[in-house]
Structure formats: structure tokens, C-alpha cells
Scaffold this motif. Structure first.
Motif, PDB file in Angstrom:
ATOM      1  N   CYS A   1       0.826  -1.215   0.000  1.00 34.20           N
ATOM      2  CA  CYS A   1       0.000   0.000   0.000  1.00 34.20           C
ATOM      3  C   CYS A   1       0.862   1.267   0.000  1.00 34.20           C
ATOM      4  N   ALA A   2       1.952   1.264   0.735  1.00 37.46           N
ATOM      5  CA  ALA A   2       2.810   2.446   0.821  1.00 37.46           C
ATOM      6  C   ALA A   2       3.706   2.603  -0.397  1.00 37.46           C
ATOM      7  N   GLY A   3       4.006   1.500  -1.078  1.00 38.52           N
ATOM      8  CA  GLY A   3       5.024   1.545  -2.106  1.00 38.52           C
ATOM      9  C   GLY A   3       4.566   1.364  -3.535  1.00 38.52           C
ATOM     10  N   SER A   4       3.245   1.379  -3.791  1.00 38.41           N
ATOM     11  CA  SER A   4       2.827   1.173  -5.176  1.00 38.41           C
ATOM     12  C   SER A   4       1.416   1.681  -5.445  1.00 38.41           C
ATOM     13  N   THR A   5       1.152   1.836  -6.732  1.00 45.52           N
ATOM     14  CA  THR A   5      -0.208   2.046  -7.229  1.00 45.52           C
ATOM     15  C   THR A   5      -0.442   0.980  -8.290  1.00 45.52           C
ATOM     16  N   VAL A   6      -1.700   0.685  -8.578  1.00 47.46           N
ATOM     17  CA  VAL A   6      -2.028  -0.279  -9.633  1.00 47.46           C
ATOM     18  C   VAL A   6      -2.942   0.408 -10.643  1.00 47.46           C
ATOM     19  N   ASN A   7      -2.541   0.359 -11.904  1.00 46.01           N
ATOM     20  CA  ASN A   7      -3.309   0.997 -12.975  1.00 46.01           C
ATOM     21  C   ASN A   7      -3.666   2.434 -12.602  1.00 46.01           C
ATOM     22  N   SER A   8      -2.697   3.140 -12.025  1.00 41.44           N
ATOM     23  CA  SER A   8      -2.797   4.554 -11.608  1.00 41.44           C
ATOM     24  C   SER A   8      -3.743   4.798 -10.435  1.00 41.44           C
ATOM     25  N   ILE A   9      -4.101   3.762  -9.701  1.00 41.91           N
ATOM     26  CA  ILE A   9      -4.997   3.888  -8.538  1.00 41.91           C
ATOM     27  C   ILE A   9      -4.211   3.543  -7.278  1.00 41.91           C
ATOM     28  N   GLN A  10      -4.316   4.414  -6.269  1.00 39.72           N
ATOM     29  CA  GLN A  10      -3.661   4.155  -4.985  1.00 39.72           C
ATOM     30  C   GLN A  10      -4.238   2.891  -4.364  1.00 39.72           C
ATOM     31  N   ILE A  11      -3.381   2.071  -3.791  1.00 42.49           N
ATOM     32  CA  ILE A  11      -3.822   0.835  -3.140  1.00 42.49           C
ATOM     33  C   ILE A  11      -4.014   1.099  -1.659  1.00 42.49           C
ATOM     34  N   ASP A  12      -5.231   0.906  -1.185  1.00 43.52           N
ATOM     35  CA  ASP A  12      -5.512   0.926   0.248  1.00 43.52           C
ATOM     36  C   ASP A  12      -5.950  -0.496   0.614  1.00 43.52           C
ATOM     37  N   GLN A  13      -6.317  -0.710   1.864  1.00 43.97           N
ATOM     38  CA  GLN A  13      -6.656  -2.075   2.278  1.00 43.97           C
ATOM     39  C   GLN A  13      -7.847  -2.628   1.500  1.00 43.97           C
ATOM     40  N   LYS A  14      -8.849  -1.806   1.238  1.00 41.08           N
ATOM     41  CA  LYS A  14     -10.018  -2.267   0.482  1.00 41.08           C
ATOM     42  C   LYS A  14      -9.626  -2.636  -0.948  1.00 41.08           C
ATOM     43  N   LYS A  15      -8.832  -1.778  -1.596  1.00 42.23           N
ATOM     44  CA  LYS A  15      -8.359  -2.059  -2.955  1.00 42.23           C
ATOM     45  C   LYS A  15      -7.480  -3.301  -2.959  1.00 42.23           C
ATOM     46  N   PHE A  16      -6.648  -3.449  -1.928  1.00 41.97           N
ATOM     47  CA  PHE A  16      -5.785  -4.623  -1.816  1.00 41.97           C
ATOM     48  C   PHE A  16      -6.633  -5.894  -1.814  1.00 41.97           C
ATOM     49  N   GLU A  17      -7.665  -5.908  -0.991  1.00 38.23           N
ATOM     50  CA  GLU A  17      -8.541  -7.087  -0.877  1.00 38.23           C
ATOM     51  C   GLU A  17      -9.202  -7.444  -2.203  1.00 38.23           C
ATOM     52  N   THR A  18      -9.696  -6.456  -2.917  1.00 38.36           N
ATOM     53  CA  THR A  18     -10.399  -6.746  -4.168  1.00 38.36           C
ATOM     54  C   THR A  18      -9.440  -7.026  -5.324  1.00 38.36           C
ATOM     55  N   HIS A  19      -8.398  -6.241  -5.434  1.00 36.78           N
ATOM     56  CA  HIS A  19      -7.490  -6.383  -6.575  1.00 36.78           C
ATOM     57  C   HIS A  19      -6.684  -7.675  -6.527  1.00 36.78           C
ATOM     58  N   PHE A  20      -6.198  -8.050  -5.361  1.00 38.67           N
ATOM     59  CA  PHE A  20      -5.292  -9.189  -5.258  1.00 38.67           C
ATOM     60  C   PHE A  20      -5.989 -10.512  -4.937  1.00 38.67           C
TER      61      PHE A  20
END
Length: 106
Positions: A52-71
Motif C-alpha cells: 500500500c505504501a510503495g505502489s499504485t495499480v493501474n494509476s490507482i492508490q492501493i488501500d486495504q479495500k483495494k488490496f482485498e479486491t485487486h489481489f
């Protein structure tokens, strides 16, 4: 401007970011402590924090919710991205690779 690096993993585009200085010092200390204690697998919470601190995915910041859905189901991507972020920030890819194959085994 902050240094970044673009990589592609499993069809997604990630931008690696340098950690903010204080956060980077904390992450580095925690990671080195894990290595020194012989901890083979970094805790899940640590992996999430690093990604979460070190990357974005497809230009979107990764937070815990995004982490759960994306990965969801993308455990190899988590392992590779985690290692790439540590290498980009600290130049420690070789040390992290020993833990990479089991990084999500918990």
C-alpha cells in the motif's frame, strides 16, 4: 518529484514509489528485524503495509479495500510486487527472494 518505476505483472501496470522517509525507515527496520530473527515469512500485515505504501495499480492508490479486491487469488503477484517494492526502495531483492516463494503462506 519523487522517483518512481513502472512495472507490469500479470496484466496489471504498477508504479513503484519511494517510501516517505520516516515510513521507509520504519519499514526497513521492521524488515531487517524479521531477517535477523530468521522469520521465513513476513507477516501479512507487513506485506499489505509495504504494498500500500510503495505502489499504485493501474494509476490507482492501493488501500486495504483495494488490496482485498485487486489481489483476490493473485498470490504470485503479491509475492513479486512485494519483492520489487523492497528492491526499489532498499536494494534488497536478493535478501527478499529467499522469502518470496512463501510470502503468502500464512
Amino acid at each position: 518529484m519523487f522517483e518512481t518505476k513502472d512495472i507490469s505483472l500479470y496484466g496489471d501496470n504498477y508504479t513503484l514509489k519511494k517510501f516517505p522517509t520516516i515510513e521507509g525507515l520504519k519499514i526497513r527496520k521492521e524488515f531487517y528485524s524479521m531477517l535477523q530473527s530468521g522469520e521465513a515469512v513476513p507477516p501479512v500485515e507487513f506485506q499489505v503495509k509495504v504494498i500500500c505504501a510503495g505502489s499504485t495499480v493501474n494509476s490507482i492508490q492501493i488501500d486495504q479495500k483495494k488490496f482485498e479486491t485487486h489481489f483476490r487469488g493473485k498470490y504470485d503477484a503479491i509475492d513479486e510486487l512485494f519483492t520489487e517494492i523492497l528492491d526499489f526502495n532498499f536494494g534488497i531483492k536478493a535478501e527478499a527472494e529467499g522469502n518470496e516463494s512463501n510470502a503468502t503462506a500464512e
